[in-house]
Design a protein around this motif. Structure first.
Motif, PDB file in Angstrom:
ATOM      1  N   ALA A 145       0.810  -1.223   0.000  1.00  0.00           N
ATOM      2  CA  ALA A 145       0.000   0.000   0.000  1.00  0.00           C
ATOM      3  C   ALA A 145       0.845   1.276   0.000  1.00  0.00           C
ATOM      4  CB  ALA A 145      -0.917  -0.008   1.221  1.00  0.00           C
ATOM      5  N   GLY A 146       2.052   1.194   0.503  1.00  0.00           N
ATOM      6  CA  GLY A 146       2.922   2.367   0.581  1.00  0.00           C
ATOM      7  C   GLY A 146       3.243   2.994  -0.762  1.00  0.00           C
ATOM      8  N   TYR A 147       3.094   2.227  -1.840  1.00  0.00           N
ATOM      9  CA  TYR A 147       3.414   2.781  -3.164  1.00  0.00           C
ATOM     10  C   TYR A 147       2.271   3.602  -3.759  1.00  0.00           C
ATOM     11  CZ  TYR A 147       7.572  -0.156  -3.170  1.00  0.00           C
ATOM     12  OH  TYR A 147       8.767  -0.717  -2.857  1.00  0.00           O
ATOM     13  N   LYS A 148       1.056   3.293  -3.309  1.00  0.00           N
ATOM     14  CA  LYS A 148      -0.131   3.911  -3.920  1.00  0.00           C
ATOM     15  C   LYS A 148      -0.079   5.441  -4.005  1.00  0.00           C
ATOM     16  CE  LYS A 148      -3.621   0.461  -3.517  1.00  0.00           C
ATOM     17  NZ  LYS A 148      -4.363  -0.220  -2.481  1.00  0.00           N
ATOM     18  N   PRO A 149       0.219   6.134  -2.876  1.00  0.00           N
ATOM     19  CA  PRO A 149       0.215   7.609  -2.938  1.00  0.00           C
ATOM     20  C   PRO A 149       1.249   8.180  -3.908  1.00  0.00           C
ATOM     21  CG  PRO A 149       0.262   6.815  -0.667  1.00  0.00           C
ATOM     22  CD  PRO A 149       0.511   5.633  -1.529  1.00  0.00           C
ATOM     23  N   LEU A 150       2.242   7.378  -4.287  1.00  0.00           N
ATOM     24  CA  LEU A 150       3.303   7.874  -5.168  1.00  0.00           C
ATOM     25  C   LEU A 150       2.862   7.957  -6.628  1.00  0.00           C
ATOM     26  CD1 LEU A 150       6.188   5.830  -3.513  1.00  0.00           C
ATOM     27  CD2 LEU A 150       5.817   8.287  -3.323  1.00  0.00           C
ATOM     28  N   LYS A 151       1.729   7.316  -6.906  1.00  0.00           N
ATOM     29  CA  LYS A 151       1.243   7.302  -8.297  1.00  0.00           C
ATOM     30  C   LYS A 151       0.863   8.693  -8.787  1.00  0.00           C
ATOM     31  CE  LYS A 151      -0.244   2.514  -8.220  1.00  0.00           C
ATOM     32  NZ  LYS A 151      -1.340   1.575  -8.104  1.00  0.00           N
ATOM     33  N   GLU A 152       0.578   9.588  -7.852  1.00  0.00           N
ATOM     34  CA  GLU A 152       0.239  10.961  -8.234  1.00  0.00           C
ATOM     35  C   GLU A 152       1.398  11.629  -8.969  1.00  0.00           C
ATOM     36  OE1 GLU A 152      -1.164  14.015  -5.454  1.00  0.00           O
ATOM     37  OE2 GLU A 152      -2.565  12.461  -4.754  1.00  0.00           O
ATOM     38  N   ASP A 153       2.590  11.447  -8.434  1.00  0.00           N
ATOM     39  CA  ASP A 153       3.766  12.080  -9.041  1.00  0.00           C
ATOM     40  C   ASP A 153       4.452  11.178 -10.058  1.00  0.00           C
ATOM     41  OD1 ASP A 153       3.530  14.434  -7.531  1.00  0.00           O
ATOM     42  OD2 ASP A 153       4.393  13.389  -5.797  1.00  0.00           O
ATOM     43  N   TYR A 154       4.180   9.886  -9.974  1.00  0.00           N
ATOM     44  CA  TYR A 154       4.791   8.931 -10.912  1.00  0.00           C
ATOM     45  C   TYR A 154       3.668   8.166 -11.616  1.00  0.00           C
ATOM     46  CZ  TYR A 154       9.005  10.311  -8.552  1.00  0.00           C
ATOM     47  OH  TYR A 154      10.038  11.072  -8.063  1.00  0.00           O
ATOM     48  N   PRO A 155       3.070   8.804 -12.635  1.00  0.00           N
ATOM     49  CA  PRO A 155       1.855   8.250 -13.268  1.00  0.00           C
ATOM     50  C   PRO A 155       2.087   6.872 -13.903  1.00  0.00           C
ATOM     51  CG  PRO A 155       2.729  10.142 -14.507  1.00  0.00           C
ATOM     52  CD  PRO A 155       3.469  10.091 -13.232  1.00  0.00           C
ATOM     53  N   ASN A 156       3.314   6.543 -14.236  1.00  0.00           N
ATOM     54  CA  ASN A 156       3.560   5.230 -14.857  1.00  0.00           C
ATOM     55  C   ASN A 156       3.937   4.152 -13.832  1.00  0.00           C
ATOM     56  OD1 ASN A 156       3.106   6.439 -17.335  1.00  0.00           O
ATOM     57  ND2 ASN A 156       5.266   7.027 -17.528  1.00  0.00           N
ATOM     58  N   LEU A 157       3.744   4.451 -12.579  1.00  0.00           N
ATOM     59  CA  LEU A 157       3.999   3.455 -11.524  1.00  0.00           C
ATOM     60  C   LEU A 157       2.843   2.459 -11.489  1.00  0.00           C
ATOM     61  CD1 LEU A 157       5.231   2.299  -8.877  1.00  0.00           C
ATOM     62  CD2 LEU A 157       4.168   4.191  -7.655  1.00  0.00           C
ATOM     63  N   LYS A 158       3.163   1.179 -11.655  1.00  0.00           N
ATOM     64  CA  LYS A 158       2.134   0.134 -11.631  1.00  0.00           C
ATOM     65  C   LYS A 158       2.457  -0.871 -10.534  1.00  0.00           C
ATOM     66  CE  LYS A 158       0.159   0.324 -16.170  1.00  0.00           C
ATOM     67  NZ  LYS A 158       0.866   1.525 -16.640  1.00  0.00           N
ATOM     68  N   GLN A 159       1.415  -1.524 -10.047  1.00  0.00           N
ATOM     69  CA  GLN A 159       1.614  -2.538  -9.012  1.00  0.00           C
ATOM     70  C   GLN A 159       1.043  -3.867  -9.472  1.00  0.00           C
ATOM     71  OE1 GLN A 159       0.067   0.293  -5.714  1.00  0.00           O
ATOM     72  NE2 GLN A 159       1.458  -1.117  -4.660  1.00  0.00           N
ATOM     73  N   ILE A 160       1.795  -4.929  -9.262  1.00  0.00           N
ATOM     74  CA  ILE A 160       1.258  -6.268  -9.516  1.00  0.00           C
ATOM     75  C   ILE A 160       1.580  -7.146  -8.313  1.00  0.00           C
ATOM     76  CG2 ILE A 160       1.370  -6.273 -12.049  1.00  0.00           C
ATOM     77  CD1 ILE A 160       4.009  -7.911 -11.719  1.00  0.00           C
ATOM     78  N   LEU A 161       0.882  -8.248  -8.212  1.00  0.00           N
ATOM     79  CA  LEU A 161       1.182  -9.154  -7.110  1.00  0.00           C
ATOM     80  C   LEU A 161       2.560  -9.760  -7.328  1.00  0.00           C
ATOM     81  CD1 LEU A 161      -2.245 -10.949  -6.616  1.00  0.00           C
ATOM     82  CD2 LEU A 161      -1.176  -9.222  -5.153  1.00  0.00           C
ATOM     83  N   SER A 162       3.268  -9.902  -6.260  1.00  0.00           N
ATOM     84  CA  SER A 162       4.626 -10.437  -6.351  1.00  0.00           C
ATOM     85  C   SER A 162       4.620 -11.901  -6.809  1.00  0.00           C
ATOM     86  CB  SER A 162       5.295 -10.299  -4.978  1.00  0.00           C
ATOM     87  OG  SER A 162       6.460 -11.048  -4.933  1.00  0.00           O
ATOM     88  N   ASP A 163       3.509 -12.628  -6.504  1.00  0.00           N
ATOM     89  CA  ASP A 163       3.405 -14.055  -6.802  1.00  0.00           C
ATOM     90  C   ASP A 163       4.618 -14.809  -6.247  1.00  0.00           C
ATOM     91  OD1 ASP A 163       2.391 -16.409  -7.722  1.00  0.00           O
ATOM     92  OD2 ASP A 163       3.043 -16.126  -9.804  1.00  0.00           O
ATOM     93  N   LYS A 164       4.827 -14.625  -4.951  1.00  0.00           N
ATOM     94  CA  LYS A 164       5.962 -15.242  -4.242  1.00  0.00           C
ATOM     95  C   LYS A 164       7.295 -14.930  -4.913  1.00  0.00           C
ATOM     96  CE  LYS A 164       3.287 -18.947  -2.206  1.00  0.00           C
ATOM     97  NZ  LYS A 164       2.803 -20.287  -2.390  1.00  0.00           N
ATOM     98  N   GLY A 165       7.404 -13.749  -5.437  1.00  0.00           N
ATOM     99  CA  GLY A 165       8.672 -13.307  -6.026  1.00  0.00           C
ATOM    100  C   GLY A 165       8.825 -13.619  -7.498  1.00  0.00           C
ATOM    101  N   ARG A 166       7.873 -14.407  -8.052  1.00  0.00           N
ATOM    102  CA  ARG A 166       8.030 -14.830  -9.460  1.00  0.00           C
ATOM    103  C   ARG A 166       8.003 -13.648 -10.434  1.00  0.00           C
ATOM    104  NH1 ARG A 166       6.151 -20.203  -7.935  1.00  0.00           N
ATOM    105  NH2 ARG A 166       4.100 -19.450  -7.316  1.00  0.00           N
TER     106      ARG A 166
END
Ligand SMILES: [Zn+2]
Length: 300
Positions: free
Chosen positions: A207-228
Protein backbone atom coordinates in the motif's frame (compact mmCIF):
# COMPACT_ATOMS: atom_id res chain seq x y z
CA UNK A 1 47.14 12.11 -20.67
CA UNK A 2 46.53 8.42 -20.99
CA UNK A 3 43.46 7.13 -19.26
CA UNK A 4 43.72 4.02 -17.16
CA UNK A 5 42.32 0.99 -18.89
CA UNK A 6 40.97 -2.16 -17.38
CA UNK A 7 44.19 -3.76 -16.33
CA UNK A 8 45.35 -6.82 -14.51
CA UNK A 9 46.94 -6.54 -11.08
CA UNK A 10 50.33 -7.30 -12.63
CA UNK A 11 50.16 -4.54 -15.20
CA UNK A 12 48.74 -2.17 -12.61
CA UNK A 13 51.78 -2.80 -10.36
CA UNK A 14 54.10 -2.21 -13.28
CA UNK A 15 52.45 1.12 -14.11
CA UNK A 16 51.77 2.40 -10.62
CA UNK A 17 54.12 0.45 -8.38
CA UNK A 18 56.34 3.51 -8.03
CA UNK A 19 55.29 6.66 -6.17
CA UNK A 20 56.54 8.89 -8.96
CA UNK A 21 54.14 7.49 -11.56
CA UNK A 22 51.18 7.89 -9.17
CA UNK A 23 52.09 11.51 -8.42
CA UNK A 24 52.58 12.25 -12.10
CA UNK A 25 49.14 10.79 -12.84
CA UNK A 26 47.57 12.89 -10.04
CA UNK A 27 49.33 16.01 -11.24
CA UNK A 28 47.97 15.56 -14.78
CA UNK A 29 44.49 15.00 -13.38
CA UNK A 30 44.56 17.84 -10.85
CA UNK A 31 45.71 20.52 -13.24
CA UNK A 32 44.19 19.17 -16.43
CA UNK A 33 42.28 22.43 -16.93
CA UNK A 34 45.27 24.56 -16.08
CA UNK A 35 46.84 25.85 -12.88
CA UNK A 36 45.48 28.66 -10.72
CA UNK A 37 46.92 29.43 -7.30
CA UNK A 38 44.51 28.52 -4.49
CA UNK A 39 45.52 31.64 -2.54
CA UNK A 40 45.71 34.38 -5.16
CA UNK A 41 44.49 32.86 -8.42
CA UNK A 42 47.78 33.54 -10.22
CA UNK A 43 48.28 31.17 -13.15
CA UNK A 44 52.09 31.32 -13.42
CA UNK A 45 54.02 28.81 -11.34
CA UNK A 46 57.39 27.23 -10.90
CA UNK A 47 58.44 23.86 -9.56
CA UNK A 48 57.70 23.45 -5.85
CA UNK A 49 59.67 21.68 -3.11
CA UNK A 50 58.03 18.28 -3.37
CA UNK A 51 57.76 16.11 -6.45
CA UNK A 52 55.16 17.53 -8.83
CA UNK A 53 54.14 20.33 -6.47
CA UNK A 54 53.65 23.81 -7.95
CA UNK A 55 54.78 27.10 -6.46
CA UNK A 56 52.86 30.26 -7.22
CA UNK A 57 55.03 32.88 -8.93
CA UNK A 58 53.17 35.71 -7.26
CA UNK A 59 52.55 34.74 -3.61
CA UNK A 60 54.89 31.77 -3.30
CA UNK A 61 52.23 29.32 -2.10
CA UNK A 62 53.58 25.85 -2.69
CA UNK A 63 50.75 23.42 -3.42
CA UNK A 64 51.43 19.70 -3.28
CA UNK A 65 49.71 17.39 -5.69
CA UNK A 66 47.55 15.95 -2.89
CA UNK A 67 46.57 19.25 -1.20
CA UNK A 68 42.86 20.14 -1.42
CA UNK A 69 42.01 16.60 -2.51
CA UNK A 70 40.81 13.48 -0.71
CA UNK A 71 44.46 12.33 -0.65
CA UNK A 72 45.33 15.17 1.74
CA UNK A 73 47.30 14.08 4.83
CA UNK A 74 47.58 10.55 3.61
CA UNK A 75 49.27 8.46 6.31
CA UNK A 76 50.86 6.00 3.87
CA UNK A 77 52.47 6.12 0.46
CA UNK A 78 50.54 7.29 -2.57
CA UNK A 79 51.47 4.00 -4.27
CA UNK A 80 49.64 2.11 -1.50
CA UNK A 81 46.67 4.45 -1.89
CA UNK A 82 46.51 3.70 -5.61
CA UNK A 83 46.77 0.00 -4.92
CA UNK A 84 43.86 0.17 -2.45
CA UNK A 85 41.82 2.13 -4.99
CA UNK A 86 42.55 -0.56 -7.56
CA UNK A 87 41.27 -3.13 -5.08
CA UNK A 88 38.11 -1.19 -4.21
CA UNK A 89 37.33 -0.37 -7.84
CA UNK A 90 37.81 -3.83 -9.24
CA UNK A 91 37.22 -6.54 -6.71
CA UNK A 92 33.65 -7.65 -6.55
CA UNK A 93 34.23 -9.15 -3.15
CA UNK A 94 35.10 -5.82 -1.61
CA UNK A 95 37.66 -5.36 1.09
CA UNK A 96 37.08 -4.41 4.69
CA UNK A 97 39.44 -2.32 6.79
CA UNK A 98 40.81 -5.35 8.70
CA UNK A 99 41.79 -7.02 5.44
CA UNK A 100 43.24 -3.77 4.07
CA UNK A 101 45.27 -3.11 7.21
CA UNK A 102 46.84 -6.59 7.02
CA UNK A 103 47.36 -6.58 3.28
CA UNK A 104 48.93 -3.11 3.20
CA UNK A 105 50.54 -3.11 6.64
CA UNK A 106 48.73 -0.02 7.87
CA UNK A 107 46.90 0.76 11.10
CA UNK A 108 43.28 -0.43 10.98
CA UNK A 109 41.88 2.98 11.91
CA UNK A 110 43.91 4.48 9.08
CA UNK A 111 42.59 1.85 6.68
CA UNK A 112 39.03 2.48 7.87
CA UNK A 113 39.41 6.23 7.40
CA UNK A 114 40.81 5.93 3.89
CA UNK A 115 38.16 3.38 2.92
CA UNK A 116 35.45 5.70 4.24
CA UNK A 117 36.85 8.55 2.16
CA UNK A 118 36.70 6.35 -0.91
CA UNK A 119 33.10 5.43 -0.06
CA UNK A 120 32.27 9.12 0.24
CA UNK A 121 33.51 9.88 -3.26
CA UNK A 122 31.63 6.83 -4.59
CA UNK A 123 28.35 8.48 -3.60
CA UNK A 124 25.95 8.96 -6.48
CA UNK A 125 25.59 12.44 -7.95
CA UNK A 126 21.84 11.72 -8.30
CA UNK A 127 22.07 13.22 -11.77
CA UNK A 128 21.35 10.07 -13.76
CA UNK A 129 17.92 8.80 -12.73
CA UNK A 130 16.79 5.32 -13.68
CA UNK A 131 14.70 5.22 -16.84
CA UNK A 132 12.33 3.05 -18.87
CA UNK A 133 11.38 -0.12 -17.00
CA UNK A 134 12.28 0.00 -13.32
CA UNK A 135 11.53 -2.66 -10.71
CA UNK A 136 11.35 -1.64 -7.07
CA UNK A 137 11.10 -3.56 -3.80
CA UNK A 138 12.05 -3.37 -0.14
CA UNK A 139 14.00 -5.75 2.03
CA UNK A 140 15.51 -6.02 5.49
CA UNK A 141 19.01 -6.77 6.61
CA UNK A 142 19.59 -8.26 10.04
CA UNK A 143 22.66 -6.85 11.71
CA UNK A 144 23.96 -8.36 14.92
CA UNK A 145 25.06 -5.59 17.24
CA UNK A 146 28.74 -4.97 17.87
CA UNK A 147 30.34 -7.53 20.14
CA UNK A 148 27.67 -10.17 19.58
CA UNK A 149 28.16 -13.41 17.74
CA UNK A 150 25.72 -14.57 15.10
CA UNK A 151 22.01 -14.09 15.45
CA UNK A 152 20.66 -12.76 18.69
CA UNK A 153 17.43 -11.43 20.09
CA UNK A 154 18.67 -7.86 19.94
CA UNK A 155 19.41 -8.17 16.25
CA UNK A 156 18.29 -4.99 14.58
CA UNK A 157 16.75 -4.86 11.16
CA UNK A 158 17.83 -2.26 8.68
CA UNK A 159 15.22 -1.54 6.04
CA UNK A 160 16.32 -0.87 2.50
CA UNK A 161 14.48 0.04 -0.69
CA UNK A 162 16.06 -0.96 -3.98
CA UNK A 163 15.25 0.02 -7.59
CA UNK A 164 16.85 -1.52 -10.66
CA UNK A 165 16.24 -1.01 -14.38
CA UNK A 166 14.71 -4.05 -16.04
CA UNK A 167 15.93 -4.75 -19.57
CA UNK A 168 14.50 -7.90 -21.14
CA UNK A 169 14.99 -9.95 -18.01
CA UNK A 170 18.43 -8.50 -17.37
CA UNK A 171 19.35 -5.81 -14.89
CA UNK A 172 20.41 -2.30 -15.90
CA UNK A 173 21.55 0.35 -13.47
CA UNK A 174 20.34 0.44 -9.89
CA UNK A 175 20.24 2.28 -6.60
CA UNK A 176 19.20 1.57 -3.03
CA UNK A 177 18.59 3.56 0.15
CA UNK A 178 18.17 2.91 3.84
CA UNK A 179 14.65 3.84 4.95
CA UNK A 180 13.11 4.25 8.41
CA UNK A 181 9.95 2.34 7.56
CA UNK A 182 7.96 1.19 4.54
CA UNK A 183 5.62 4.19 4.46
CA UNK A 184 4.98 6.21 1.29
CA UNK A 185 6.95 9.11 2.77
CA UNK A 186 10.01 6.95 3.28
CA UNK A 187 9.71 5.23 -0.11
CA UNK A 188 9.41 8.60 -1.84
CA UNK A 189 13.11 9.34 -1.24
CA UNK A 190 14.49 6.87 -3.77
CA UNK A 191 11.94 8.04 -6.35
CA UNK A 192 12.98 11.67 -5.96
CA UNK A 193 16.70 10.92 -5.90
CA UNK A 194 17.01 8.17 -8.45
CA UNK A 195 13.96 7.52 -10.62
CA UNK A 196 12.82 9.49 -13.65
CA UNK A 197 9.22 10.76 -13.29
CA UNK A 198 8.21 9.14 -16.58
CA UNK A 199 9.82 5.75 -15.85
CA UNK A 200 7.59 2.67 -15.98
CA UNK A 201 8.02 1.58 -12.39
CA UNK A 202 6.76 -1.79 -11.28
CA UNK A 203 6.16 -2.51 -7.59
CA UNK A 204 4.38 -5.26 -5.67
CA UNK A 205 1.00 -4.74 -4.02
CA UNK A 206 2.31 -2.92 -0.94
CA UNK A 207 0.00 0.00 0.00
CA UNK A 208 2.92 2.37 0.58
CA UNK A 209 3.41 2.78 -3.16
CA UNK A 210 -0.13 3.91 -3.92
CA UNK A 211 0.22 7.61 -2.94
CA UNK A 212 3.30 7.87 -5.17
CA UNK A 213 1.24 7.30 -8.30
CA UNK A 214 0.24 10.96 -8.23
CA UNK A 215 3.77 12.08 -9.04
CA UNK A 216 4.79 8.93 -10.91
CA UNK A 217 1.85 8.25 -13.27
CA UNK A 218 3.56 5.23 -14.86
CA UNK A 219 4.00 3.46 -11.52
CA UNK A 220 2.13 0.13 -11.63
CA UNK A 221 1.61 -2.54 -9.01
CA UNK A 222 1.26 -6.27 -9.52
CA UNK A 223 1.18 -9.15 -7.11
CA UNK A 224 4.63 -10.44 -6.35
CA UNK A 225 3.40 -14.05 -6.80
CA UNK A 226 5.96 -15.24 -4.24
CA UNK A 227 8.67 -13.31 -6.03
CA UNK A 228 8.03 -14.83 -9.46
CA UNK A 229 7.27 -11.40 -10.94
CA UNK A 230 10.46 -9.89 -9.56
CA UNK A 231 13.07 -12.56 -10.22
CA UNK A 232 15.75 -10.20 -11.56
CA UNK A 233 15.32 -7.82 -8.65
CA UNK A 234 15.38 -10.56 -6.04
CA UNK A 235 18.56 -11.99 -7.57
CA UNK A 236 20.16 -8.57 -7.22
CA UNK A 237 19.00 -8.25 -3.61
CA UNK A 238 20.62 -11.61 -2.92
CA UNK A 239 23.86 -10.51 -4.62
CA UNK A 240 23.96 -7.36 -2.54
CA UNK A 241 23.33 -9.23 0.71
CA UNK A 242 26.04 -11.76 -0.13
CA UNK A 243 28.53 -8.98 -0.86
CA UNK A 244 27.67 -7.21 2.38
CA UNK A 245 28.05 -10.40 4.39
CA UNK A 246 31.45 -11.02 2.83
CA UNK A 247 32.73 -7.56 3.68
CA UNK A 248 31.13 -6.88 7.03
CA UNK A 249 30.05 -9.14 9.81
CA UNK A 250 28.01 -6.32 11.24
CA UNK A 251 27.09 -2.92 9.96
CA UNK A 252 25.86 0.19 11.73
CA UNK A 253 22.62 1.64 10.53
CA UNK A 254 24.32 4.99 9.94
CA UNK A 255 27.04 3.52 7.76
CA UNK A 256 24.80 1.24 5.73
CA UNK A 257 24.17 3.91 3.12
CA UNK A 258 27.91 4.12 2.51
CA UNK A 259 28.13 0.42 1.77
CA UNK A 260 25.12 0.75 -0.50
CA UNK A 261 26.75 3.64 -2.38
CA UNK A 262 30.01 1.71 -2.70
CA UNK A 263 28.21 -1.37 -4.03
CA UNK A 264 26.18 0.52 -6.62
CA UNK A 265 29.13 2.68 -7.73
CA UNK A 266 30.73 -0.58 -8.91
CA UNK A 267 27.48 -2.22 -9.99
CA UNK A 268 26.54 0.67 -12.26
CA UNK A 269 29.94 0.58 -13.92
CA UNK A 270 30.24 -3.18 -14.29
CA UNK A 271 30.02 -2.80 -18.07
CA UNK A 272 32.44 0.13 -18.12
CA UNK A 273 35.30 -1.51 -16.31
CA UNK A 274 37.83 0.29 -18.45
CA UNK A 275 37.13 3.63 -16.84
CA UNK A 276 36.14 2.74 -13.28
CA UNK A 277 39.57 3.22 -11.68
CA UNK A 278 40.17 6.45 -13.55
CA UNK A 279 36.74 7.69 -12.46
CA UNK A 280 37.48 6.83 -8.84
CA UNK A 281 40.86 8.59 -8.81
CA UNK A 282 39.31 11.58 -10.60
CA UNK A 283 36.65 11.88 -7.90
CA UNK A 284 39.30 11.58 -5.15
CA UNK A 285 41.23 14.47 -6.74
CA UNK A 286 38.14 16.62 -7.17
CA UNK A 287 36.73 16.13 -3.67
CA UNK A 288 37.57 18.29 -0.69
CA UNK A 289 39.58 16.66 2.08
CA UNK A 290 37.71 15.23 5.08
CA UNK A 291 39.10 14.64 8.56
CA UNK A 292 38.44 11.60 10.74
CA UNK A 293 35.89 13.57 12.81
CA UNK A 294 34.12 14.75 9.68
CA UNK A 295 34.04 11.27 8.17
CA UNK A 296 32.41 9.89 11.31
CA UNK A 297 29.48 12.25 11.07
CA UNK A 298 29.06 12.47 7.32
CA UNK A 299 25.55 11.28 6.61
CA UNK A 300 25.02 10.28 3.03
ZN1 LIG B 1 49.47 32.67 -5.25
Amino acid sequence: MQRLKEISRGIFEEEFGAKDSCLSYLSDLKWQDGYACKKCNETRYSKGKQAYSRRCKKCGYDESVTAHTMFHKLKFGIDKAFSILYELANTKKGANSIWLSERYDINQKTAWLFRSKVQTVMTSSKEHPLENQVHIDEFEIGTPQKGEQGRSKSEKKIRVVIAIEYRDGESGRGYAQVIDDFSANSLRGIFEDHISTDANVLADGWAGYKPLKEDYPNLKQILSDKGRNFIMLHNQIRNFKNWLRGVHSYCNHEYMNRYIEEYFFRFNRRNHRKSILHKLIDRMVNSCPLTFAEIQCVAI
